[in-house]
Design a protein around this motif. Structure first.
Motif, mmCIF file in Angstrom:
data_model
loop_
_atom_site.group_PDB
_atom_site.id
_atom_site.type_symbol
_atom_site.label_atom_id
_atom_site.label_comp_id
_atom_site.label_asym_id
_atom_site.label_seq_id
_atom_site.Cartn_x
_atom_site.Cartn_y
_atom_site.Cartn_z
ATOM 1 N N GLY A 40 0.933 -1.187 -0.212
ATOM 2 C CA GLY A 40 -0.012 0.200 0.001
ATOM 3 C C GLY A 40 0.841 1.109 -0.069
ATOM 4 N N CYS A 41 1.920 1.220 -0.816
ATOM 5 C CA CYS A 41 2.866 2.276 -1.035
ATOM 6 C C CYS A 41 2.429 3.481 -1.302
ATOM 7 N N GLY A 42 1.232 3.725 -1.777
ATOM 8 C CA GLY A 42 0.795 5.032 -2.387
ATOM 9 C C GLY A 42 1.744 5.689 -3.506
ATOM 10 N N PRO A 43 1.732 6.967 -3.475
ATOM 11 C CA PRO A 43 2.767 7.670 -4.281
ATOM 12 C C PRO A 43 4.046 7.559 -4.105
ATOM 13 N N GLY A 44 4.505 6.688 -3.050
ATOM 14 C CA GLY A 44 5.974 6.379 -2.862
ATOM 15 C C GLY A 44 6.776 7.227 -2.258
ATOM 16 N N ASN A 45 6.277 8.448 -1.675
ATOM 17 C CA ASN A 45 7.151 9.404 -0.910
ATOM 18 C C ASN A 45 7.619 8.786 0.088
ATOM 19 N N LEU A 46 6.756 7.826 0.990
ATOM 20 C CA LEU A 46 7.051 7.233 2.336
ATOM 21 C C LEU A 46 8.047 5.773 2.048
ATOM 22 N N THR A 47 7.900 5.293 0.724
ATOM 23 C CA THR A 47 8.546 4.128 0.662
ATOM 24 C C THR A 47 10.270 4.540 0.366
ATOM 25 N N ALA A 48 10.384 5.771 -0.130
ATOM 26 C CA ALA A 48 11.751 6.313 -0.318
ATOM 27 C C ALA A 48 12.386 6.435 0.966
ATOM 28 N N VAL A 100 10.628 -11.825 2.995
ATOM 29 C CA VAL A 100 10.631 -10.425 3.327
ATOM 30 C C VAL A 100 11.138 -10.326 4.957
ATOM 31 N N ASP A 101 12.274 -9.593 4.638
ATOM 32 C CA ASP A 101 12.922 -9.185 6.074
ATOM 33 C C ASP A 101 12.179 -8.007 6.880
ATOM 34 N N VAL A 102 11.613 -7.026 5.985
ATOM 35 C CA VAL A 102 10.837 -6.040 6.674
ATOM 36 C C VAL A 102 9.638 -5.790 6.027
ATOM 37 N N LEU A 103 8.349 -6.040 6.383
ATOM 38 C CA LEU A 103 7.199 -5.764 5.624
ATOM 39 C C LEU A 103 6.284 -4.719 6.325
ATOM 40 N N VAL A 104 6.288 -3.527 5.716
ATOM 41 C CA VAL A 104 5.642 -2.467 6.172
ATOM 42 C C VAL A 104 4.403 -1.992 5.606
ATOM 43 N N SER A 105 3.204 -1.785 6.402
ATOM 44 C CA SER A 105 1.988 -1.276 5.731
ATOM 45 C C SER A 105 1.539 -0.194 6.402
ATOM 46 N N ASN A 106 1.225 1.017 5.493
ATOM 47 C CA ASN A 106 0.849 2.234 6.396
ATOM 48 C C ASN A 106 -0.248 2.803 6.062
ATOM 49 N N ALA A 107 -1.234 2.900 6.712
ATOM 50 C CA ALA A 107 -2.576 3.299 6.511
ATOM 51 C C ALA A 107 -3.141 2.549 5.236
ATOM 52 N N THR A 108 -3.232 1.243 5.031
ATOM 53 C CA THR A 108 -3.794 0.606 3.967
ATOM 54 C C THR A 108 -4.770 -0.643 4.306
#
Length: 268
Positions: A40-48, A100-108
């Motif tokens: 749920g990376c959205g526009p990717g600004n936080l994935t960066a 996956v070593d780190v799996l992140v999901s933010n507001a998804t």
């Protein structure tokens, strides 16, 4: 009913929406992960931020919205993929996909009604000793959401929006219990942010880019302005501006960081 996302509208409050991601990430103590995924990376600004923190990792951002992924592809050094989170989490009996070593999901996850039942599948995708970290809104009993629900339940709107996606989440203890039963070490907590907004209808601008967007898109063109007018008016009453024009939006967020047992991952 399907809906689309607008990256520019979503990014209008990029700082406020990004702070919970940073607070979540602060509790993930992976030192040298090889594979990092943002669901749920959205526009990717936080994935960066993931790529910046773990420069040696293979970072992938996944989102079901082609519009969001198109915007994210402006960011180099990260793999971007359009995919449904539930499909991505399906079992991999042939072990063709790297753990996956780190799996992140933010507001998804709040957009998936069955996301509590999905947690075992997500943990299965994590490598032994790896990390699952997610954040979901916990403010669905607040006027920013209940007003939309009340208006949408009345005619002439109800006939058009009764099947639209509506976000929802569980309590921190619910997530804690499920992940503890899966053998994980779990840190679960909640925070209420007080966002100071400005403009004529800032709370409407906020919710129309996220939780209320599917409802607004589902309405026909002749009804949408009427719905929006009533929605704006009631939100102004629920969140009045002070004499200087500032509006305070309390926003409760729920955080969970779980570490899967096994492995030899070294903490930072």
């Amino acid at each position: 009913m399907s809906h689309t996302w607008d990256p520019d509208r979503y990014l209008a409050y990029a700082d406020e929406r990004g702070r919970p991601f940073v607070d979540l990430l602060a509790r993930v103590h992976a030192e040298r992960p090889h594979v990092v995924v943002d669901l749920g990376c959205g526009p990717g600004n936080l994935t960066a931020l993931l790529a910046d923190r773990w420069a040696g990792a293979r970072v992938t951002g996944i989102d079901s919205s082609p519009e969001m992924i198109d915007a994210a592809r402006e960011i180099d050094g990260i793999a971007w993929e359009v995919a449904d989170l539930r499909e991505w989490a399906r079992p991999d009996p042939l072990a063709l996909r790297a753990p996956v070593d780190v799996l992140v999901s933010n507001a998804t996850l709040q957009w998936l009604p069955d996301h509590l039942e999905l947690l075992p599948a997500l943990v299965d995708r994590v490598a032994p000793g790896g990390w699952l970290a997610f954040q979901v809104p916990g403010n669905f009993g607040e006027p920013s959401h209940t007003i939309r629900t009340d208006i949408a339940g009345r005619e002439p709107y109800a006939a058009h929006v009764r099947d639209v996606a509506v976000p929802a989440s569980h309590e921190p203890a619910d997530y804690l219990r499920v992940l503890l039963d899966l053998g994980c070490e779990v840190d679960a907590w909640e925070t209420t942010y007080l966002h100071v907004l400005a403009g004529p209808d800032p709370v409407f601008d906020w919710v129309s880019g996220t939780g209320a967007r599917p409802t607004l898109q589902a309405l026909p063109d002749d009804l949408r302005p009427l719905f929006e007018e009533e929605f704006r008016e009631l939100l102004r009453e629920a969140y009045p501006a002070d004499p200087s024009g500032r509006v305070v939006l309390p926003f409760r967020r729920i955080f969970v960081v779980a570490r899967k047992p096994g492995g030899v991952t070294v903490d930072a």
